[in-house]
Design a protein around this motif. Structure first.
Motif, PDB file in Angstrom:
ATOM      1  N   VAL A  77       0.852  -1.198   0.000  1.00 15.31           N
ATOM      2  CA  VAL A  77       0.000   0.000   0.000  1.00 15.31           C
ATOM      3  C   VAL A  77       0.885   1.245   0.000  1.00 15.31           C
ATOM      4  O   VAL A  77       0.631   2.200  -0.748  1.00 15.31           O
ATOM      5  CB  VAL A  77      -0.966   0.012   1.206  1.00 15.31           C
ATOM      6  N   ALA A  78       1.929   1.220   0.804  1.00 13.78           N
ATOM      7  CA  ALA A  78       2.848   2.370   0.839  1.00 13.78           C
ATOM      8  C   ALA A  78       3.507   2.581  -0.520  1.00 13.78           C
ATOM      9  O   ALA A  78       3.666   3.732  -0.969  1.00 13.78           O
ATOM     10  CB  ALA A  78       3.905   2.152   1.916  1.00 13.78           C
ATOM     11  N   GLY A  79       3.874   1.492  -1.187  1.00 14.81           N
ATOM     12  CA  GLY A  79       4.459   1.622  -2.521  1.00 14.81           C
ATOM     13  C   GLY A  79       3.474   2.214  -3.520  1.00 14.81           C
ATOM     14  O   GLY A  79       3.837   3.063  -4.336  1.00 14.81           O
ATOM     15  N   GLY A  80       2.217   1.769  -3.449  1.00 12.84           N
ATOM     16  CA  GLY A  80       1.195   2.310  -4.347  1.00 12.84           C
ATOM     17  C   GLY A  80       0.920   3.773  -4.084  1.00 12.84           C
ATOM     18  O   GLY A  80       0.769   4.568  -5.023  1.00 12.84           O
ATOM     19  N   VAL A  81       0.875   4.158  -2.831  1.00 10.57           N
ATOM     20  CA  VAL A  81       0.646   5.569  -2.481  1.00 10.57           C
ATOM     21  C   VAL A  81       1.824   6.416  -2.945  1.00 10.57           C
ATOM     22  O   VAL A  81       1.652   7.537  -3.430  1.00 10.57           O
ATOM     23  CB  VAL A  81       0.396   5.709  -0.960  1.00 10.57           C
ATOM     24  N   THR A  82       3.026   5.882  -2.822  1.00 16.22           N
ATOM     25  CA  THR A  82       4.211   6.605  -3.288  1.00 16.22           C
ATOM     26  C   THR A  82       4.153   6.829  -4.797  1.00 16.22           C
ATOM     27  O   THR A  82       4.472   7.918  -5.281  1.00 16.22           O
ATOM     28  CB  THR A  82       5.489   5.829  -2.916  1.00 16.22           C
ATOM     29  N   LEU A  83       3.734   5.787  -5.524  1.00 12.75           N
ATOM     30  CA  LEU A  83       3.603   5.948  -6.978  1.00 12.75           C
ATOM     31  C   LEU A  83       2.565   7.004  -7.333  1.00 12.75           C
ATOM     32  O   LEU A  83       2.764   7.792  -8.263  1.00 12.75           O
ATOM     33  CB  LEU A  83       3.244   4.619  -7.622  1.00 12.75           C
ATOM     34  N   LEU A  84       1.465   7.012  -6.587  1.00  9.13           N
ATOM     35  CA  LEU A  84       0.444   8.036  -6.844  1.00  9.13           C
ATOM     36  C   LEU A  84       0.945   9.428  -6.474  1.00  9.13           C
ATOM     37  O   LEU A  84       0.643  10.409  -7.156  1.00  9.13           O
ATOM     38  CB  LEU A  84      -0.836   7.712  -6.070  1.00  9.13           C
ATOM     39  N   ALA A  85       1.704   9.521  -5.391  1.00  3.87           N
ATOM     40  CA  ALA A  85       2.198  10.831  -4.941  1.00  3.87           C
ATOM     41  C   ALA A  85       3.223  11.413  -5.911  1.00  3.87           C
ATOM     42  O   ALA A  85       3.286  12.637  -6.088  1.00  3.87           O
ATOM     43  CB  ALA A  85       2.808  10.713  -3.553  1.00  3.87           C
ATOM     44  N   THR A  86       4.006  10.548  -6.538  1.00  3.37           N
ATOM     45  CA  THR A  86       5.010  11.063  -7.477  1.00  3.37           C
ATOM     46  C   THR A  86       4.391  11.475  -8.811  1.00  3.37           C
ATOM     47  O   THR A  86       5.059  12.131  -9.614  1.00  3.37           O
ATOM     48  CB  THR A  86       6.113  10.021  -7.746  1.00  3.37           C
ATOM     49  N   SER A  87       3.133  11.134  -9.034  1.00  4.50           N
ATOM     50  CA  SER A  87       2.515  11.474 -10.324  1.00  4.50           C
ATOM     51  C   SER A  87       2.334  12.989 -10.498  1.00  4.50           C
ATOM     52  O   SER A  87       2.234  13.459 -11.627  1.00  4.50           O
ATOM     53  CB  SER A  87       1.176  10.761 -10.473  1.00  4.50           C
ATOM     54  N   ILE A  88       2.315  13.737  -9.407  1.00  9.76           N
ATOM     55  CA  ILE A  88       2.161  15.188  -9.555  1.00  9.76           C
ATOM     56  C   ILE A  88       3.439  15.816 -10.113  1.00  9.76           C
ATOM     57  O   ILE A  88       3.403  16.923 -10.645  1.00  9.76           O
ATOM     58  CB  ILE A  88       1.756  15.861  -8.225  1.00  9.76           C
TER      59      ILE A  88
END
Length: 152
Positions: free
Chosen positions: A28-39
């Protein structure tokens, strides 16, 4: 199977469930990190696409479902008739029932990680059961219950 479930002691694989919860939380942390870097993707197009978060969340969901299953279903059941042992794979099909009359002695190693069940007085036939799937505080309870029942 006992018709009176209040007369049995159930021990689940809750010790293993903790590991799968941690594994799921990391995904979950990895997925959230991927979403956070999308900005920052417009500034750096080499960053991974946010859709790569979907497999992370799917793996995390699988880990949480498995953890729930391990915490809910039995590993060992002490019944008035004997000891029921449920393996990790296909537990309903491969369940093993040991009657109390078959077990002549039981030993627990010093670290509390293994139970050895002996089927004869010479201690040449028996079975080793790992206690690692069971949480540490419950291992002592299982040991006392099993040794108390075998010594009767």
């Amino acid at each position: 199977m006992v018709s009176e479930p209040q007369k049995e002691l159930r021990f689940t694989r809750s010790g293993q469930a903790v590991h799968f919860c941690i594994f799921g939380a990391l995904w979950v942390a990895g997925g959230v990190t991927l979403l956070a870097t999308s900005i920052y993707r417009e500034a750096n197009p080499e960053l991974p696409h946010p859709l790569w978060a979907i497999p992370c969340f799917m793996i995390a969901a699988g880990a949480f479902v498995l953890a729930r299953h391990l915490a809910k279903h039995a590993y060992l059941i002490l019944t008035p008739l004997g000891l029921e042992i449920f393996p990790f794979f296909r537990p309903a099909k491969n369940v093993q029932m040991l009657l109390w009359q078959e077990i002549t002695d039981a030993e627990i190693d010093a670290a509390g990680r293994w139970i050895t069940l002996h089927f004869n007085e010479q201690k040449t036939a028996g079975m080793h059961l790992s206690l690692r799937p069971i949480r540490s505080p419950l291992r002592e309870l299982l040991g006392r219950a099993l040794l108390g029942r075998v010594k009767q």
